[in-house]
Motif scaffolding. Structure first.
Motif, short mmCIF file in Angstrom:
data_model
loop_
_atom_site.label_atom_id
_atom_site.label_comp_id
_atom_site.label_asym_id
_atom_site.label_seq_id
_atom_site.Cartn_x
_atom_site.Cartn_y
_atom_site.Cartn_z
N LEU A 10 -53.91 29.87 -39.18
CA LEU A 10 -53.45 30.89 -38.07
C LEU A 10 -54.75 31.29 -37.27
O LEU A 10 -54.32 31.53 -35.91
CB LEU A 10 -52.89 32.14 -38.61
N GLU A 11 -55.92 31.69 -37.93
CA GLU A 11 -56.99 32.13 -37.05
C GLU A 11 -57.25 30.80 -35.83
O GLU A 11 -57.64 31.25 -34.78
CB GLU A 11 -58.20 31.99 -37.99
N VAL A 15 -57.46 31.14 -31.99
CA VAL A 15 -58.52 30.51 -31.02
C VAL A 15 -58.29 29.64 -30.07
O VAL A 15 -58.65 29.64 -28.94
CB VAL A 15 -59.83 30.13 -31.83
N ARG A 16 -57.43 28.44 -30.54
CA ARG A 16 -57.05 27.55 -29.35
C ARG A 16 -56.35 28.21 -28.30
O ARG A 16 -56.35 27.88 -27.29
CB ARG A 16 -56.54 26.33 -30.14
N GLU A 52 -55.04 19.56 -29.93
CA GLU A 52 -55.40 20.13 -31.11
C GLU A 52 -54.46 21.39 -31.79
O GLU A 52 -54.06 21.47 -33.06
CB GLU A 52 -57.03 20.55 -31.15
N LEU A 53 -54.02 22.05 -30.85
CA LEU A 53 -52.98 23.33 -30.93
C LEU A 53 -51.80 22.83 -31.55
O LEU A 53 -51.27 23.25 -32.61
CB LEU A 53 -52.79 24.04 -29.74
N ASP A 54 -51.26 21.57 -31.04
CA ASP A 54 -49.89 21.08 -31.53
C ASP A 54 -50.27 20.54 -32.92
O ASP A 54 -49.41 20.71 -33.72
CB ASP A 54 -49.61 19.86 -30.69
N ILE A 55 -51.03 20.10 -33.23
CA ILE A 55 -51.70 19.53 -34.61
C ILE A 55 -51.43 20.70 -35.40
O ILE A 55 -50.88 20.53 -36.69
CB ILE A 55 -52.77 18.58 -34.59
N LEU A 56 -52.23 21.85 -35.15
CA LEU A 56 -52.26 23.11 -36.08
C LEU A 56 -51.01 23.39 -36.14
O LEU A 56 -50.60 23.78 -37.34
CB LEU A 56 -53.29 23.86 -35.36
N LEU A 57 -50.26 23.60 -35.10
CA LEU A 57 -48.84 24.25 -35.08
C LEU A 57 -47.99 23.45 -35.94
O LEU A 57 -47.08 24.14 -37.01
CB LEU A 57 -48.16 24.28 -33.90
N GLN A 58 -47.98 21.98 -35.91
CA GLN A 58 -46.96 21.24 -36.71
C GLN A 58 -47.43 21.42 -38.32
O GLN A 58 -46.62 21.38 -39.12
CB GLN A 58 -47.13 19.71 -36.23
#
Length: 74
Positions: A10-11, A15-16, A52-58
């Motif tokens: 989440l952090e 940031v992204r 990168e945000l998409d990867i993290l969200l998925q």
């Protein structure tokens, strides 16, 4: 209480997201200065951050779907 590994996701999502928002300002300023190279640099940076945000969200969604995330509802 949320586990550290979920908090870290989440952090980093936060940031992204903030970086992507800032890049919009940088792009506008570079355009106004007619620095097309800067504009391209900031657009490329924004695109990579979005990927990168998409990867993290998925990945975080997988944690939610698996019931691994505890939002501390009491």
């Amino acid at each position: 209480m949320m586990e550290n590994f979920n908090y870290n996701l989440l952090e980093e999502i936060t940031v992204r997201s903030k970086s992507i928002y800032r890049y919009e300002t940088y792009i506008k300023e570079a355009r106004a200065a007619k620095c097309f190279e800067c504009t391209k640099v900031w657009r490329d940076m924004r695109r990579r951050q979005e990927e990168e945000l998409d990867i993290l969200l998925q990945h975080f969604k997988k944690h939610i779907d698996a019931g691994v995330v505890d939002f501390g509802s009491e």
